[in-house]
Design a protein around this motif. Structure first.
Motif, PDB file in Angstrom:
ATOM      1  N   TRP A 173       9.780  25.572  16.551  1.00 23.48           N
ATOM      2  CA  TRP A 173       9.927  24.361  15.745  1.00 23.48           C
ATOM      3  C   TRP A 173      10.222  24.807  14.315  1.00 23.48           C
ATOM      4  O   TRP A 173       9.344  24.875  13.473  1.00 23.48           O
ATOM      5  N   GLY A 174      11.461  25.165  14.046  1.00 15.27           N
ATOM      6  CA  GLY A 174      11.826  25.674  12.730  1.00 15.27           C
ATOM      7  C   GLY A 174      11.020  26.916  12.382  1.00 15.27           C
ATOM      8  O   GLY A 174      10.892  27.835  13.184  1.00 15.27           O
ATOM      9  N   ARG A 175      10.464  26.923  11.183  1.00 12.08           N
ATOM     10  CA  ARG A 175       9.669  28.071  10.728  1.00 12.08           C
ATOM     11  C   ARG A 175       8.183  27.931  11.042  1.00 12.08           C
ATOM     12  O   ARG A 175       7.375  28.763  10.622  1.00 12.08           O
ATOM     13  N   CYS A 176       7.814  26.885  11.757  1.00 10.35           N
ATOM     14  CA  CYS A 176       6.410  26.650  12.093  1.00 10.35           C
ATOM     15  C   CYS A 176       5.881  27.788  12.979  1.00 10.35           C
ATOM     16  O   CYS A 176       6.552  28.224  13.919  1.00 10.35           O
ATOM     17  N   LYS A 177       4.676  28.243  12.673  1.00  9.13           N
ATOM     18  CA  LYS A 177       4.075  29.361  13.406  1.00  9.13           C
ATOM     19  C   LYS A 177       2.671  29.022  13.888  1.00  9.13           C
ATOM     20  O   LYS A 177       1.978  28.194  13.311  1.00  9.13           O
ATOM     21  N   GLY A 178       2.280  29.692  14.946  1.00  7.99           N
ATOM     22  CA  GLY A 178       0.896  29.759  15.355  1.00  7.99           C
ATOM     23  C   GLY A 178       0.401  31.166  15.089  1.00  7.99           C
ATOM     24  O   GLY A 178       1.145  32.018  14.584  1.00  7.99           O
ATOM     25  N   GLU A 179      -0.844  31.427  15.420  1.00 11.26           N
ATOM     26  CA  GLU A 179      -1.412  32.767  15.254  1.00 11.26           C
ATOM     27  C   GLU A 179      -2.347  33.071  16.420  1.00 11.26           C
ATOM     28  O   GLU A 179      -2.936  32.161  17.006  1.00 11.26           O
ATOM     29  N   TRP A 180      -2.494  34.352  16.716  1.00 13.29           N
ATOM     30  CA  TRP A 180      -3.471  34.753  17.719  1.00 13.29           C
ATOM     31  C   TRP A 180      -4.162  36.031  17.277  1.00 13.29           C
ATOM     32  O   TRP A 180      -3.640  36.792  16.443  1.00 13.29           O
ATOM     33  N   ALA A 181      -5.331  36.252  17.829  1.00  8.87           N
ATOM     34  CA  ALA A 181      -6.080  37.481  17.565  1.00  8.87           C
ATOM     35  C   ALA A 181      -7.091  37.686  18.682  1.00  8.87           C
ATOM     36  O   ALA A 181      -7.569  36.722  19.293  1.00  8.87           O
ATOM     37  N   HIS A 182      -7.379  38.937  18.953  1.00 11.72           N
ATOM     38  CA  HIS A 182      -8.472  39.248  19.872  1.00 11.72           C
ATOM     39  C   HIS A 182      -9.783  39.311  19.102  1.00 11.72           C
ATOM     40  O   HIS A 182      -9.805  39.647  17.919  1.00 11.72           O
ATOM     41  N   PHE A 183     -10.875  38.962  19.775  1.00 15.25           N
ATOM     42  CA  PHE A 183     -12.205  39.157  19.195  1.00 15.25           C
ATOM     43  C   PHE A 183     -13.106  39.778  20.251  1.00 15.25           C
ATOM     44  O   PHE A 183     -12.827  39.685  21.452  1.00 15.25           O
ATOM     45  N   ASP A 184     -14.159  40.437  19.791  1.00 17.07           N
ATOM     46  CA  ASP A 184     -15.109  41.033  20.731  1.00 17.07           C
ATOM     47  C   ASP A 184     -15.741  39.931  21.554  1.00 17.07           C
ATOM     48  O   ASP A 184     -16.436  39.053  21.025  1.00 17.07           O
ATOM     49  N   ASN A 185     -15.492  39.977  22.849  1.00 16.76           N
ATOM     50  CA  ASN A 185     -15.955  38.926  23.739  1.00 16.76           C
ATOM     51  C   ASN A 185     -17.473  38.837  23.733  1.00 16.76           C
ATOM     52  O   ASN A 185     -18.169  39.843  23.791  1.00 16.76           O
ATOM     53  N   PHE A 186     -17.991  37.593  23.666  1.00 16.07           N
ATOM     54  CA  PHE A 186     -19.438  37.382  23.675  1.00 16.07           C
ATOM     55  C   PHE A 186     -20.060  37.890  24.971  1.00 16.07           C
ATOM     56  O   PHE A 186     -21.187  38.379  24.995  1.00 16.07           O
ATOM     57  N   ASN A 187     -19.317  37.765  26.070  1.00 18.14           N
ATOM     58  CA  ASN A 187     -19.877  38.043  27.395  1.00 18.14           C
ATOM     59  C   ASN A 187     -19.645  39.477  27.859  1.00 18.14           C
ATOM     60  O   ASN A 187     -20.458  40.045  28.575  1.00 18.14           O
ATOM     61  N   ASN A 188     -18.523  40.058  27.474  1.00 19.38           N
ATOM     62  CA  ASN A 188     -18.179  41.395  27.946  1.00 19.38           C
ATOM     63  C   ASN A 188     -17.305  42.073  26.908  1.00 19.38           C
ATOM     64  O   ASN A 188     -16.115  41.783  26.796  1.00 19.38           O
ATOM     65  N   ARG A 189     -17.879  42.962  26.134  1.00 15.64           N
ATOM     66  CA  ARG A 189     -17.153  43.571  25.022  1.00 15.64           C
ATOM     67  C   ARG A 189     -16.021  44.487  25.485  1.00 15.64           C
ATOM     68  O   ARG A 189     -15.210  44.930  24.688  1.00 15.64           O
ATOM     69  N   LYS A 190     -15.954  44.806  26.772  1.00 15.41           N
ATOM     70  CA  LYS A 190     -14.839  45.594  27.285  1.00 15.41           C
ATOM     71  C   LYS A 190     -13.590  44.737  27.441  1.00 15.41           C
ATOM     72  O   LYS A 190     -12.481  45.255  27.492  1.00 15.41           O
ATOM     73  N   ASN A 191     -13.779  43.419  27.558  1.00 11.49           N
ATOM     74  CA  ASN A 191     -12.656  42.488  27.684  1.00 11.49           C
ATOM     75  C   ASN A 191     -12.668  41.548  26.487  1.00 11.49           C
ATOM     76  O   ASN A 191     -13.599  40.766  26.321  1.00 11.49           O
ATOM     77  N   HIS A 192     -11.658  41.635  25.649  1.00  4.60           N
ATOM     78  CA  HIS A 192     -11.627  40.851  24.425  1.00  4.60           C
ATOM     79  C   HIS A 192     -11.448  39.365  24.697  1.00  4.60           C
ATOM     80  O   HIS A 192     -10.793  38.958  25.643  1.00  4.60           O
TER      81      HIS A 192
END
Length: 226
Positions: A173-192
């Motif tokens: 949609w033109g210059r409109c952007k989203g963003e994403w990031a991984h975080f340390d999973n609350f339940n299993n820190r091996k899987n973000h």
């Protein structure tokens, strides 16, 4: 009362006290989903703040949580239930990630109601309070996917989830952007876990837009199954 009822009663009192100090007078609302989503939800979807004016004093918890369903899907927002343009977009999102709307922890980051965000008083206080309560809520629920709709709530969500760097993505949609990031999973820190910011779907109707499909697939990783 059981544990979840005790928690909700405490949270209710905490929000109501902050509302009284906020300088706002259009009421407040926090959850658009049932209280059960505070027990088991794996996905959280957060808007900025509730719109409109007022709430029914005759129903004390009407503005706290739904008994069933999801207000972003089936509530009456000035038209036939579920037919508001924003509701259609959120419904399409939940369909794309293959999640029942009643199982998604859904709410407003800032609980204080206003007709528009620009009308809200004491925005800094409101965002700080939202960060405090949603920090508590997300650590309690431990979702694997957290979706924030609207830019102002993304920095607080990054702080809550200890995210240092995010990846911008064009969403077709033109210059409109989203963003994403991984975080340390609350339940299993091996899987973000995955944090995603999407533009406000009232304005950017990207969930039903073919040109946005590639960007949304990148944003949502394996959660995007549409």
């Amino acid at each position: 009362m059981n544990d979840i009822d005790d928690y909700c009663e405490s949270l209710y009192q905490r929000i109501h006290a902050a509302y009284k100090c906020s300088g706002n007078d259009d009421g407040w609302g926090i959850f658009a989903s049932p209280k059960k989503t505070l027990k088991k939800a794996k996905i959280a979807f957060l808007g900025l703040n509730p719109g409109g004016k007022g709430f029914p004093e005759s129903s004390r918890h009407h503005h706290f949580a739904r008994k069933s369903g999801n207000a972003f899907i089936d509530d009456d927002w000035g038209c036939e239930p579920g037919e508001h343009p924003l509701q259609k977009q959120v419904r399409a999102l939940f369909e794309k990630i293959k999640e029942d709307s009643e199982d998604v922890l859904t709410g407003n980051f800032v609980p204080f109601r206003s007709p528009r965000w620009k009308c809200l008083k004491e925005k800094k206080f409101a965002l700080q309070f939202g960060e405090e309560i949603w920090g508590d809520i997300l650590r309690r629920v431990k979702p694997n996917l957290v979706i924030g709709m609207a830019t102002p709530i993304f920095p607080p969500l990054c702080r809550i989830l200890n995210v240092k760097e995010t990846q911008p993505v064009l969403v077709g949609w033109g210059r409109c952007k989203g963003e994403w990031a991984h975080f340390d999973n609350f339940n299993n820190r091996k899987n973000h876990g995955l944090l995603v910011r999407i533009p406000h779907l009232s304005t950017f109707k990207i969930m039903t837009r073919k040109q946005s499909e590639a960007g949304l697939r990148t944003l949502f990783h394996n959660y995007w199954r549409g």
